[in-house]
Motif scaffolding. Structure first.
Motif: not given
Length: 264
Positions: A75-82, A140-145, A162-171
């Motif tokens: 979430a940190a890596r992708l969030g900082l990019e966003a 604001l929460l940076f997290r997965g979906d 609270v707002d949730v910002l999904p940045l990735y999915t896990r599989r």
């Protein structure tokens, strides 16, 4: 971060490292330095998500939040990019909370003064003063979906918006089943850093899943593992290489006759 002194007691122990392929190297090197044999079997794959209109709106309004929370290193890596696409500098007055030291390190390397709890999970973050008195605050929460809703639900119960910002999915990576089937060596110890990794390990290993020593990242996860029938379960106090090594060394020091009733 310096690695702990290599531990001869791990010599010959086969440890399964389940981390995503791009993130497994630091843990594998720490285990090898401690004398262990490492079986790298990625049980999780991080797939970035495209930002929808709601996510983009949250990013544009970043300066209107009192606190931003990053629930993982991904979430940190992708969030900082966003964020970089909208803000050349982090907005003034917005506090930053990280789930643990690895996430905190990524954020601080980017120039943010992130705080992190000693207990590396939602419960640990919720115990921080920064998230204890949030009535009227925007968070604001940076997290997965997908994942636990404890953090968002508790913050809302405390009066935060609270707002949730999904940045990735896990599989589960497509290649993992084949890697496991073609692997002649079986692990003595499996490291479990999340509930989803535990689910994927059961899916891949079948009946063998509960046979090795299982080291869970938290008491909560350890309880789920025991409920599935595992009898040799330990806890790690965090998901850093140092924390896993300490748990492994604890097992080696005390597990000659490991008791099924051992507690975290």
């Amino acid at each position: 971060m310096s690695l702990p002194k290599p531990a001869p007691s791990l010599s010959g122990v086969c440890v399964l490292n389940p981390r995503p392929a791009r993130q497994a190297a630091a843990l594998s090197q720490a285990l090898i330095s401690a004398g262990a044999n490492v079986l790298a079997l990625p049980l999780l794959e991080i797939v970035p998500l495209a930002l929808d209109a709601t996510a983009k709106h949250c990013l544009m309004d970043l300066d209107r939040y009192q606190t931003v929370v990053f629930v993982s290193a991904n979430a940190a890596r992708l969030g900082l990019e966003a964020v970089a696409d909208y803000w050349p500098q982090w907005p003034v007055g917005v506090s930053v909370v990280a789930v643990g030291p690895a996430t905190q390190s990524l954020l601080n390397d980017a120039g943010l003064n992130a705080i992190a709890p000693e207990q590396e999970d939602s419960e640990g973050m919720l115990a921080l003063p920064a998230l204890s008195h949030v009535a009227g605050h925007r968070v604001l929460l940076f997290r997965g979906d997908a994942g636990r809703e404890l953090l968002s639900d508790t913050l809302r119960a405390r009066g935060a918006h609270v707002d949730v910002l999904p940045l990735y999915t896990r599989r589960l990576p497509e290649a993992t089943d084949a890697i496991w089937r073609n692997q002649s060596q079986r692990p003595d110890v499996v490291l479990l850093s999340s509930s989803l990794i535990w689910q994927h390990w059961q899916q891949v290993a079948g009946d063998f899943a509960i046979k090795p020593v299982l080291i869970a990242v938290s008491q909560r996860l350890a309880s789920h593992v025991r409920a599935a029938g595992a009898t040799r379960v330990l806890c790690s106090h965090g998901a850093t290489p140092d924390a896993w090594l300490q748990a492994l060394q604890q097992w080696q020091n005390t597990a000659v006759e490991f008791r099924a009733s051992s507690e975290c």
